[in-house]
Design a protein around this motif. Sequence first.
Motif, PDB file in Angstrom:
ATOM      1  N   HIS A   1     -39.672 -18.953  73.987  1.00 38.85           N
ATOM      2  CA  HIS A   1     -38.315 -18.418  74.082  1.00 38.85           C
ATOM      3  C   HIS A   1     -37.815 -18.556  75.517  1.00 38.85           C
ATOM      4  O   HIS A   1     -37.606 -17.581  76.243  1.00 38.85           O
ATOM      5  CB  HIS A   1     -38.298 -16.949  73.646  1.00 38.85           C
TER       6      HIS A   1
ATOM      7  N   ALA B   1     -36.650 -24.535  74.335  1.00 38.61           N
ATOM      8  CA  ALA B   1     -35.483 -25.098  73.644  1.00 38.61           C
ATOM      9  C   ALA B   1     -35.492 -26.622  73.722  1.00 38.61           C
ATOM     10  O   ALA B   1     -35.187 -27.314  72.741  1.00 38.61           O
ATOM     11  CB  ALA B   1     -34.196 -24.536  74.253  1.00 38.61           C
TER      12      ALA B   1
ATOM     13  N   GLU C   1     -30.033 -16.590  73.687  1.00 38.74           N
ATOM     14  CA  GLU C   1     -29.720 -16.652  72.259  1.00 38.74           C
ATOM     15  C   GLU C   1     -29.309 -18.034  71.769  1.00 38.74           C
ATOM     16  O   GLU C   1     -29.341 -18.296  70.563  1.00 38.74           O
ATOM     17  CB  GLU C   1     -28.609 -15.641  71.927  1.00 38.74           C
TER      18      GLU C   1
ATOM     19  N   TRP D   1     -31.538 -19.014  68.763  1.00 38.61           N
ATOM     20  CA  TRP D   1     -32.814 -18.319  68.634  1.00 38.61           C
ATOM     21  C   TRP D   1     -32.731 -17.437  67.391  1.00 38.61           C
ATOM     22  O   TRP D   1     -31.990 -16.467  67.352  1.00 38.61           O
ATOM     23  CB  TRP D   1     -33.107 -17.486  69.875  1.00 38.61           C
TER      24      TRP D   1
ATOM     25  N   ASP E   1     -37.815 -18.186  66.669  1.00 33.16           N
ATOM     26  CA  ASP E   1     -37.988 -19.605  66.945  1.00 33.16           C
ATOM     27  C   ASP E   1     -36.613 -20.221  67.204  1.00 33.16           C
ATOM     28  O   ASP E   1     -35.578 -19.646  66.856  1.00 33.16           O
ATOM     29  CB  ASP E   1     -38.664 -20.308  65.764  1.00 33.16           C
ATOM     30  N   TRP E   2     -36.623 -21.403  67.828  1.00 29.89           N
ATOM     31  CA  TRP E   2     -35.388 -22.144  68.016  1.00 29.89           C
ATOM     32  C   TRP E   2     -35.070 -22.919  66.749  1.00 29.89           C
ATOM     33  O   TRP E   2     -35.934 -23.605  66.201  1.00 29.89           O
ATOM     34  CB  TRP E   2     -35.498 -23.109  69.196  1.00 29.89           C
TER      35      TRP E   2
END
Length: 288
Positions: free
Chosen positions: A117, A122, A207, A243, A247-248
């Motif tokens: 995260h 990402a 986020e 997010w 998880d992404w």
Amino acid sequence: MSQGDERGYGDEPGGRTDDAYSTLGGTRQTRTRLPGGDEGDGYGRRPARNSRSLVMIVGVVVLLIAAIAFANQSGNGDEGSGGSGKEPPAAGAGPTAATGTKPVQGKNGTIASGFAHDEQGAQSAAANYAVALVSAEILQPDRRGVIVRQIFIAERVGELEAKFNQAYSKDFLDKVGLDANGNAAEGMTYVSRTAPVGTKAVAYSAESATVEVWCTGVFGTAGVSSTNPVSNDWFTMTLKLQWAGNDWKVDSFSQKEGPAPVNTDRTASNADEIAKAVEEYGGFTYAR
């Protein structure tokens, strides 16, 4: 540096000589040891052995201090990478670097999942999702829905699955030499393999993130009578991530051509070599 260049091994003034019997000052005079000889050598001088021992002891202490200082400096550097006061690296392209955070915790089917995260998590997610979105499996109806549900946020799954089904219609599959199930004809091998070259976070927050993935790949049908031979391509995919569910996940994505380098005059491999390479060489999990 060669051994002969190392300091303190004969070339440096004051170093050891090759004559094992030489005495202090090169006089070659025999020293007489008197009672209490630790105080002198018969000529009113302290033995050379004590001076050399002192120099060696001092040298060892200096080396130990330097080693301790180096170890402490290396330890501080590792702690700094975790955010203990070091300035962050300048924005822009940078190589993969150890961060102390494992970028990929596991897999959801054949697609990596459990990304960190943070910004590098990402970028890692975007690179892996780009590979899946341009894979041969996305053309297979029975795999397409699974991939979409693994990659996209829940709110977008239904809409995007319908768009994928429309884009990869039977007419499209016919044009690339595949049947309605996304399989190549007997004796043929369909190739769609993408390799991320680099990633860039255009925007990032806890986020959401927007990541560009620069890719190259090989695409086409390998076979003697193929009308869609395997060729390479360069493109950039932009993925907007959120997010969600620890998880992404992808909210939306787009693709544009390039940047592409100049092609070389390398002789192309034949269809059998390409098909064999696809079967023998597996893909990667990509992470920064």
